[in-house]
Motif scaffolding. Sequence first.
Motif, PDB file in Angstrom:
ATOM      1  N   GLN A 329      13.107   4.876 -13.848  1.00 27.49           N
ATOM      2  CA  GLN A 329      14.398   4.859 -14.534  1.00 27.49           C
ATOM      3  C   GLN A 329      15.375   3.900 -13.841  1.00 27.49           C
ATOM      4  OE1 GLN A 329      15.097   6.161 -17.454  1.00 27.49           O
ATOM      5  NE2 GLN A 329      13.054   7.051 -17.587  1.00 27.49           N
ATOM      6  N   THR A 330      15.384   3.925 -12.520  1.00 31.13           N
ATOM      7  CA  THR A 330      16.250   3.001 -11.769  1.00 31.13           C
ATOM      8  C   THR A 330      15.754   1.568 -11.910  1.00 31.13           C
ATOM      9  OG1 THR A 330      16.746   4.766 -10.185  1.00 31.13           O
ATOM     10  CG2 THR A 330      17.241   2.503  -9.508  1.00 31.13           C
ATOM     11  N   ALA A 331      14.429   1.385 -11.903  1.00 28.97           N
ATOM     12  CA  ALA A 331      13.850   0.047 -12.063  1.00 28.97           C
ATOM     13  C   ALA A 331      14.248  -0.561 -13.402  1.00 28.97           C
ATOM     14  CB  ALA A 331      12.332   0.116 -11.929  1.00 28.97           C
ATOM     15  N   LYS A 332      14.247   0.261 -14.459  1.00 31.97           N
ATOM     16  CA  LYS A 332      14.648  -0.223 -15.788  1.00 31.97           C
ATOM     17  C   LYS A 332      16.100  -0.705 -15.782  1.00 31.97           C
ATOM     18  CE  LYS A 332      13.724   3.051 -18.749  1.00 31.97           C
ATOM     19  NZ  LYS A 332      13.598   3.727 -20.064  1.00 31.97           N
ATOM     20  N   GLU A 333      16.969   0.064 -15.120  1.00 32.82           N
ATOM     21  CA  GLU A 333      18.381  -0.328 -15.059  1.00 32.82           C
ATOM     22  C   GLU A 333      18.556  -1.641 -14.293  1.00 32.82           C
ATOM     23  OE1 GLU A 333      21.003   1.094 -16.585  1.00 32.82           O
ATOM     24  OE2 GLU A 333      19.470   2.305 -17.575  1.00 32.82           O
ATOM     25  N   LEU A 334      17.801  -1.780 -13.204  1.00 28.73           N
ATOM     26  CA  LEU A 334      17.870  -3.016 -12.437  1.00 28.73           C
ATOM     27  C   LEU A 334      17.372  -4.208 -13.255  1.00 28.73           C
ATOM     28  CD1 LEU A 334      16.666  -1.878  -8.891  1.00 28.73           C
ATOM     29  CD2 LEU A 334      18.900  -2.827  -9.456  1.00 28.73           C
ATOM     30  N   PHE A 335      16.319  -3.977 -14.034  1.00 30.37           N
ATOM     31  CA  PHE A 335      15.747  -5.069 -14.818  1.00 30.37           C
ATOM     32  C   PHE A 335      16.729  -5.573 -15.869  1.00 30.37           C
ATOM     33  CE2 PHE A 335      13.159  -6.847 -18.290  1.00 30.37           C
ATOM     34  CZ  PHE A 335      12.502  -7.840 -17.575  1.00 30.37           C
ATOM     35  N   LYS A 336      17.582  -4.693 -16.398  1.00 27.95           N
ATOM     36  CA  LYS A 336      18.575  -5.104 -17.387  1.00 27.95           C
ATOM     37  C   LYS A 336      19.503  -6.179 -16.833  1.00 27.95           C
ATOM     38  CE  LYS A 336      18.832  -0.784 -20.051  1.00 27.95           C
ATOM     39  NZ  LYS A 336      19.701   0.370 -20.406  1.00 27.95           N
ATOM     40  N   SER A 337      19.719  -6.151 -15.512  1.00 21.94           N
ATOM     41  CA  SER A 337      20.639  -7.113 -14.905  1.00 21.94           C
ATOM     42  C   SER A 337      19.991  -8.473 -14.661  1.00 21.94           C
ATOM     43  CB  SER A 337      21.178  -6.563 -13.576  1.00 21.94           C
ATOM     44  OG  SER A 337      20.130  -6.418 -12.630  1.00 21.94           O
ATOM     45  N   VAL A 338      18.654  -8.564 -14.851  1.00 21.76           N
ATOM     46  CA  VAL A 338      17.958  -9.841 -14.618  1.00 21.76           C
ATOM     47  C   VAL A 338      17.076 -10.229 -15.799  1.00 21.76           C
ATOM     48  CG1 VAL A 338      17.950  -9.598 -12.107  1.00 21.76           C
ATOM     49  CG2 VAL A 338      16.065  -8.647 -13.414  1.00 21.76           C
ATOM     50  N   ASP A 339      17.205  -9.527 -16.949  1.00 20.29           N
ATOM     51  CA  ASP A 339      16.290  -9.784 -18.067  1.00 20.29           C
ATOM     52  C   ASP A 339      16.519 -11.152 -18.717  1.00 20.29           C
ATOM     53  OD1 ASP A 339      18.648  -9.280 -19.376  1.00 20.29           O
ATOM     54  OD2 ASP A 339      17.908  -7.592 -20.567  1.00 20.29           O
ATOM     55  N   ASN A 340      17.600 -11.855 -18.329  1.00 19.20           N
ATOM     56  CA  ASN A 340      17.802 -13.218 -18.838  1.00 19.20           C
ATOM     57  C   ASN A 340      16.718 -14.169 -18.321  1.00 19.20           C
ATOM     58  OD1 ASN A 340      19.153 -12.740 -16.242  1.00 19.20           O
ATOM     59  ND2 ASN A 340      19.796 -14.872 -16.379  1.00 19.20           N
ATOM     60  N   PHE A 341      15.999 -13.750 -17.268  1.00 15.84           N
ATOM     61  CA  PHE A 341      14.908 -14.565 -16.745  1.00 15.84           C
ATOM     62  C   PHE A 341      13.749 -14.658 -17.742  1.00 15.84           C
ATOM     63  CE2 PHE A 341      15.080 -15.488 -11.984  1.00 15.84           C
ATOM     64  CZ  PHE A 341      16.466 -15.565 -11.978  1.00 15.84           C
ATOM     65  N   LEU A 342      13.703 -13.747 -18.703  1.00 18.05           N
ATOM     66  CA  LEU A 342      12.626 -13.762 -19.694  1.00 18.05           C
ATOM     67  C   LEU A 342      12.625 -15.060 -20.503  1.00 18.05           C
ATOM     68  CD1 LEU A 342      12.802 -10.080 -21.000  1.00 18.05           C
ATOM     69  CD2 LEU A 342      10.828 -11.114 -19.882  1.00 18.05           C
ATOM     70  N   THR A 343      13.796 -15.621 -20.735  1.00 17.24           N
ATOM     71  CA  THR A 343      13.866 -16.833 -21.545  1.00 17.24           C
ATOM     72  C   THR A 343      13.179 -18.012 -20.850  1.00 17.24           C
ATOM     73  OG1 THR A 343      16.035 -17.381 -20.615  1.00 17.24           O
ATOM     74  CG2 THR A 343      15.999 -16.112 -22.662  1.00 17.24           C
ATOM     75  N   GLN A 344      13.213 -18.037 -19.526  1.00 15.40           N
ATOM     76  CA  GLN A 344      12.544 -19.090 -18.764  1.00 15.40           C
ATOM     77  C   GLN A 344      11.087 -18.745 -18.476  1.00 15.40           C
ATOM     78  OE1 GLN A 344      13.755 -22.012 -17.826  1.00 15.40           O
ATOM     79  NE2 GLN A 344      15.794 -21.650 -18.670  1.00 15.40           N
ATOM     80  N   GLY A 345      10.752 -17.460 -18.618  1.00 15.42           N
ATOM     81  CA  GLY A 345       9.419 -16.992 -18.269  1.00 15.42           C
ATOM     82  C   GLY A 345       9.412 -16.434 -16.859  1.00 15.42           C
ATOM     83  N   ILE A 346       9.010 -15.181 -16.723  1.00 12.47           N
ATOM     84  CA  ILE A 346       8.963 -14.550 -15.403  1.00 12.47           C
ATOM     85  C   ILE A 346       7.636 -14.892 -14.739  1.00 12.47           C
ATOM     86  CG2 ILE A 346       8.858 -12.350 -14.162  1.00 12.47           C
ATOM     87  CD1 ILE A 346      10.857 -11.243 -16.171  1.00 12.47           C
ATOM     88  N   ARG A 347       7.741 -15.577 -13.609  1.00 14.50           N
ATOM     89  CA  ARG A 347       6.545 -15.994 -12.874  1.00 14.50           C
ATOM     90  C   ARG A 347       6.110 -14.917 -11.884  1.00 14.50           C
ATOM     91  NH1 ARG A 347       4.841 -18.729  -8.219  1.00 14.50           N
ATOM     92  NH2 ARG A 347       3.013 -20.021  -8.638  1.00 14.50           N
ATOM     93  N   LEU A 348       7.094 -14.250 -11.263  1.00 10.33           N
ATOM     94  CA  LEU A 348       6.802 -13.191 -10.291  1.00 10.33           C
ATOM     95  C   LEU A 348       7.695 -12.007 -10.550  1.00 10.33           C
ATOM     96  CD1 LEU A 348       6.172 -13.451  -6.507  1.00 10.33           C
ATOM     97  CD2 LEU A 348       8.055 -12.005  -7.292  1.00 10.33           C
ATOM     98  N   LEU A 349       7.115 -10.816 -10.475  1.00 11.29           N
ATOM     99  CA  LEU A 349       7.871  -9.578 -10.645  1.00 11.29           C
ATOM    100  C   LEU A 349       7.455  -8.620  -9.537  1.00 11.29           C
ATOM    101  CD1 LEU A 349       9.880  -7.939 -12.356  1.00 11.29           C
ATOM    102  CD2 LEU A 349       7.954  -7.163 -13.744  1.00 11.29           C
ATOM    103  N   GLY A 350       8.444  -8.133  -8.805  1.00 11.73           N
ATOM    104  CA  GLY A 350       8.145  -7.228  -7.700  1.00 11.73           C
ATOM    105  C   GLY A 350       9.084  -6.035  -7.681  1.00 11.73           C
ATOM    106  N   LEU A 351       8.615  -4.944  -7.089  1.00 14.35           N
ATOM    107  CA  LEU A 351       9.421  -3.734  -6.959  1.00 14.35           C
ATOM    108  C   LEU A 351       9.120  -3.123  -5.598  1.00 14.35           C
ATOM    109  CD1 LEU A 351      11.393  -1.931  -8.657  1.00 14.35           C
ATOM    110  CD2 LEU A 351       9.406  -0.522  -9.224  1.00 14.35           C
ATOM    111  N   SER A 352      10.176  -2.767  -4.861  1.00 13.46           N
ATOM    112  CA  SER A 352       9.964  -2.167  -3.549  1.00 13.46           C
ATOM    113  C   SER A 352      10.996  -1.082  -3.279  1.00 13.46           C
ATOM    114  CB  SER A 352      10.023  -3.229  -2.446  1.00 13.46           C
ATOM    115  OG  SER A 352      11.279  -3.874  -2.436  1.00 13.46           O
ATOM    116  N   THR A 353      10.629  -0.191  -2.377  1.00 11.82           N
ATOM    117  CA  THR A 353      11.524   0.884  -1.949  1.00 11.82           C
ATOM    118  C   THR A 353      11.850   0.668  -0.483  1.00 11.82           C
ATOM    119  OG1 THR A 353       9.587   2.262  -1.473  1.00 11.82           O
ATOM    120  CG2 THR A 353      10.670   2.593  -3.597  1.00 11.82           C
TER     121      THR A 353
END
Length: 372
Positions: A329-353
């Motif tokens: 749920q927190t990851a989804k909220e964080l992704f909303k703040s960077v989803d503009n990267f989709l237009t360029q194509g996401i080359r790397l996606l990472g998640l860490s605690t």
Amino acid sequence: MKELLPRNNTKRKIIHLDMDAFYASVEMRDNPALAKKALIVGQDPRKANGHGVVATANYVARQYGVHSAMPTMKALRLVPKDKIAFVRPNFEKYRAVSAQIHELMYELTDVVESVALDEAYLDVTKNKLGVYSAVTLATRLQEKIFKKTGLTSSFGVSYNKFLAKMGSEFAKPFGRTIILPEEAEDFLAQQPIEAFPGIGKKTQEQLHSMGIFTGADLQNLDVKFLIERFKRMGYFIAQHAQGIDLRPVNSTRQRKSIGTERTFEPNIFDENIALTTLRKYSENLSKKLKEKNFLAQTLVIKVRNNNFETVTKRSKLTKPTNDAIEIFQTAKELFKSVDNFLTQGIRLLGLSTTDLQTNQYEEISLDLFTTE
């Protein structure tokens, strides 16, 4: 105005170890026929509608002008078609080899700061073997790595991280460079500013416009001028030009975070694919946290687009957790703040605690209505 600079410390013994064209070298080791080719680790653009970025290239390819982060389509134009070879990255294999290399590092010292899979600093001022010479230790490490993995590496030895890093880059591949305290300023004076770690292209351009091209030019500048012109960065540039770097080697042996990331070729343009990936990451992180009896207090998302622009965002969790649903749920909220990267194509996606703490209690399920 050198009095503005901190007092130097030349008593430490620091090694910077850097594997030579690491990903490409692993692939050539596993398939020797690739050694004669201009090997590029990255997606073949002829099979990916022209998309792809060079993860790394062997030294044959570099002779043609190919380098990391270059679009693979450009690399294809630089190298004759009968000389070029593409291999898709296999990060699981590279991580396994990196773990072998780090095991050998920890045989020397526990003060190891990993910068990447193929690069690390070691403080061997006090070491497990009781050997006084850092050069002897670095040479042993280089030889052991080659014997165990079949891969070559380069190292720099000096009294601080900055100089050790410059040393490892100075004589690649399979290089050995030692910079003694009494030699440091003369060595730095002869180097172009492009060789100074931390001076990026924009700063290089600004320095060039002021007639500054070498370490000697930097050494002759007034420290106060550098600070006024480049603020905090100028202060560090002034220190480095005089061979000063007081940063410690930060040991990464103690686990400070748990994370996962992946490079995608072809890139991700679909939000559903990105979120599905984050859901899998969340489940994986939850499993790892529970296995190690950790609770996480902060979640970090990392995104890189096809232009190699990278952004990280973090969020403090409402309470420490190792629950997959809460993490997602927190990851989804964080992704909303960077989803503009989709237009360029996401080359790397990472998640860490991060901000891990030990779980002080065990969750158990009790049936309060069971009777005997």
